[in-house]
Design an enzyme around this catalytic site. Structure first.
Site, PDB file in Angstrom:
ATOM      1  NE  ARG A  60      -5.508   3.783  -9.611  1.00 48.19           N
ATOM      2  CZ  ARG A  60      -5.157   4.980  -9.167  1.00 48.19           C
ATOM      3  NH1 ARG A  60      -4.812   5.939 -10.009  1.00 48.19           N
ATOM      4  NH2 ARG A  60      -5.128   5.223  -7.880  1.00 48.19           N
ATOM      5  CD  GLU A 104       1.682  -9.041   0.501  1.00 45.10           C
ATOM      6  OE1 GLU A 104       1.668 -10.248   0.817  1.00 45.10           O
ATOM      7  OE2 GLU A 104       0.651  -8.315   0.496  1.00 45.10           O
ATOM      8  N   PRO A 105       5.019  -4.329  -1.881  1.00 46.70           N
ATOM      9  CG  PRO A 105       7.166  -3.602  -2.436  1.00 46.70           C
ATOM     10  CD  PRO A 105       6.427  -4.578  -1.559  1.00 46.70           C
ATOM     11  N   GLY A 106       3.565  -2.809  -4.735  1.00 48.04           N
ATOM     12  CA  GLY A 106       3.220  -3.007  -6.141  1.00 48.04           C
ATOM     13  C   GLY A 106       3.216  -1.680  -6.857  1.00 48.04           C
ATOM     14  NE  ARG A 107      -1.129   2.746  -5.218  1.00 49.68           N
ATOM     15  CZ  ARG A 107      -2.361   2.872  -5.683  1.00 49.68           C
ATOM     16  NH1 ARG A 107      -2.599   3.695  -6.695  1.00 49.68           N
ATOM     17  NH2 ARG A 107      -3.350   2.195  -5.142  1.00 49.68           N
ATOM     18  N   GLY A 115       0.786  -1.226   0.000  1.00 51.91           N
ATOM     19  CA  GLY A 115       0.000   0.000   0.000  1.00 51.91           C
ATOM     20  C   GLY A 115       0.814   1.270   0.000  1.00 51.91           C
ATOM     21  CE1 TYR A 127      -3.903  -2.767  -8.095  1.00 56.17           C
ATOM     22  CE2 TYR A 127      -2.595  -0.811  -7.630  1.00 56.17           C
ATOM     23  CZ  TYR A 127      -3.013  -2.085  -7.286  1.00 56.17           C
ATOM     24  OH  TYR A 127      -2.539  -2.680  -6.151  1.00 56.17           O
ATOM     25  CB  CYS A 152     -20.929   5.967 -25.220  1.00 59.05           C
ATOM     26  SG  CYS A 152     -20.637   5.972 -26.991  1.00 59.05           S
ATOM     27  CD  GLU A 153     -20.759   5.292 -19.368  1.00 61.42           C
ATOM     28  OE1 GLU A 153     -21.242   6.113 -18.563  1.00 61.42           O
ATOM     29  OE2 GLU A 153     -21.308   4.220 -19.665  1.00 61.42           O
TER      30      GLU A 153
END
Length: 468
Positions: free
Chosen positions: A365, A321-324, A279, A426, A396-397
């Site tokens: 995101r 557990e680093p990811g980002r 995190g 992500y 189309c949003e």
């Protein structure tokens, strides 16, 4: 480019302010927002790994995720070395969180760096094994792992399985009995800490799906130890994502280490491992000020030492557990502008809607988390005055927004290239085929060479799955 002033006011998750101050120079690149080898060349084009985005767009098309391979590898090594230094070799273990972004090339980079890998589905496990990643260096996560997924983990010889519920304990125990295996397991706890982050990515408070409360985790340990089929190695705690305040980690560590000590005392066992999750935040805007891996490791060591000393127990092997924080800053998304549309706002102001050839299908995101990003004109420099812009996609949003508020030169025009930094985490993992748009490729660049590590999807790919 200088990040939009909105970032300095509302951070990653929040609401746009009613007024923004333009940057001094829209051609600037702020180092904290870009991968290490990104530069602006004399011709005005961005360069990464010595390759111009003009050449990348010509060869691979847009949109495309562009990975600075040297930056990615550097961040892996930084985390590896920082935790080995803080806790001692073998006692401070790093597991790259594959959910942030995983492909075979990334799995090999992680393995070559001597970093372990965390997976949470059978698909992620399959990618890791296809890349030749050592199964004993894998952790298998997930709040609802199926019998088929757990069986695949047992067949592969996954090093650790993180148990998330009593149902999963029963499921894995039965499979282990049937196969005669004794897998190493951790019990995921939710420690009642509410991290200062978006509601959807805070994972340690009680009212959410992950893990077991402290009393439930204690009962889970009794069952696992009593059955004697699974080998309980320790506890796991993860409090959320995009976190900068170490206070939350301190409270979480105190509670999980307290449970760790009580389980050891009650059952006269040694739990040699403790995972504090990941995190760790990264910079999306000028508001974000992430700590270095060395600072993080040092602070966590102080916290763990203090709590273990207070309880009179030895420090277990700590894993994170680093990811980002590893993959996020290493990547930017390259888009081509299709239309530019000025829109009148209150007070006589104007916002320029810059439509690009991607959108929420390659970066969900912003719509999902109200996340903030920065951007720059990537195909030239400009002396034009800055204008408040919103970079939007082709879907189309009305919520199909990539960058909510950014200052771009007033002369941005169809055909220009725009780059959005910090999209390594992500974005590709959450990418979709909304409106039947094929997903972009992932291009790794290093030492003057670019190569495809995940190819662009085609319309033929989409039709191949449609068997009706």
């Amino acid at each position: 480019m200088r990040a939009h002033e909105a970032g300095a006011i509302h951070g990653e998750y929040g609401h746009s302010p009613s007024w923004l101050r333009p940057p001094v120079d829209v051609n600037d690149l702020l180092p904290q927002l870009w991968a290490r080898t990104v530069r602006r060349g004399d011709d005005g084009y961005l360069q990464v790994g010595g390759v111009s985005v003009a050449a990348l767009a010509e060869e691979f098309g847009t949109p495309a995720y562009i990975v600075d391979e040297a930056d990615f590898r550097h961040r892996l090594a930084e985390f590896r070395d920082a935790f080995a230094e803080a806790f001692g070799p073998g006692s401070g273990q790093v597991y790259y969180a594959g959910k942030a972004f995983l492909c075979k090339a990334v799995a090999r980079w992680v393995a070559e760096a001597g970093v372990n890998l965390d997976v949470c589905t059978e698909g992620e496990l399959a990618v890791a094994l296809a890349a030749g990643f050592p199964a004993e260096r894998l952790t298998f996560h997930g709040n609802n792992k199926s019998g088929a997924e757990l069986a695949a983990a047992l067949r592969a010889g996954v090093g650790r399985i993180v148990l998330d519920s009593f149902d999963e304990i029963d499921r894995l125990t039965g499979l282990a009995r049937d196969t005669g295996s004794t897998p190493d397991v951790l019990i995921r706890t939710k420690v009642g800490v509410e991290a200062h982050t978006h509601e959807y990515i805070a994972t340690a408070h009680e009212d959410q799906k992950f893990g077991m409360s402290l009393p439930s985790a204690a009962e889970a340990a009794r069952r696992v130890i009593g059955d004697g089929v699974l080998r309980l190695r320790g506890l796991h705690s993860h409090i959320g994502s995009q976190i900068f305040d170490t206070t939350a980690f301190e409270v979480a560590a105190r509670r999980v280490i307290g449970l760790h000590q009580r389980i050891q005392a009650e059952h006269d066992v040694t739990l040699p491992q403790l995972c504090l999750g990941g995190g760790f935040g990264m910079a999306y805007t000028t508001q974000d000020d992430p700590a270095s891996p060395a600072a993080l490791a040092g602070e966590l060591r102080k916290i763990v030492d203090h709590e273990c000393a207070a309880l009179g127990i030895p420090v277990p092997v700590i894993s994170v557990e680093p990811g980002r924080a590893i993959c996020g800053p290493s990547t930017f998304t390259l888009y081509r502008v299709g239309t530019v549309k000025p829109v009148d706002l209150d007070g006589g102001r104007v916002r320029s809607y810059v439509s690009v050839d991607g959108g929420m299908s390659d970066n969900l995101r912003t719509a999902l988390y109200d996340a903030s990003y920065s951007a720059t004109l990537a195909s030239r420099t400009s002396d034009a005055a800055p204008v408040l812009a919103r970079i939007v996609g082709k879907h189309c949003e009305s919520g199909d927004i990539v960058v909510k508020d950014e200052f771009l030169p007033a002369d941005v025009t169809p055909g220009d290239l725009v780059a959005v930094p910090g999209t390594g985490a992500y974005c590709r993992s959450m990418a979709s085929n909304y409106n039947h748009v094929p997903r972009p490729p992932v291009i790794a660049v290093a030492d003057g060479r670019a190569r495809v590590v995940v190819r662009r999807e085609s319309v033929d790919d989409l039709l191949r799955l449609d068997v009706g």
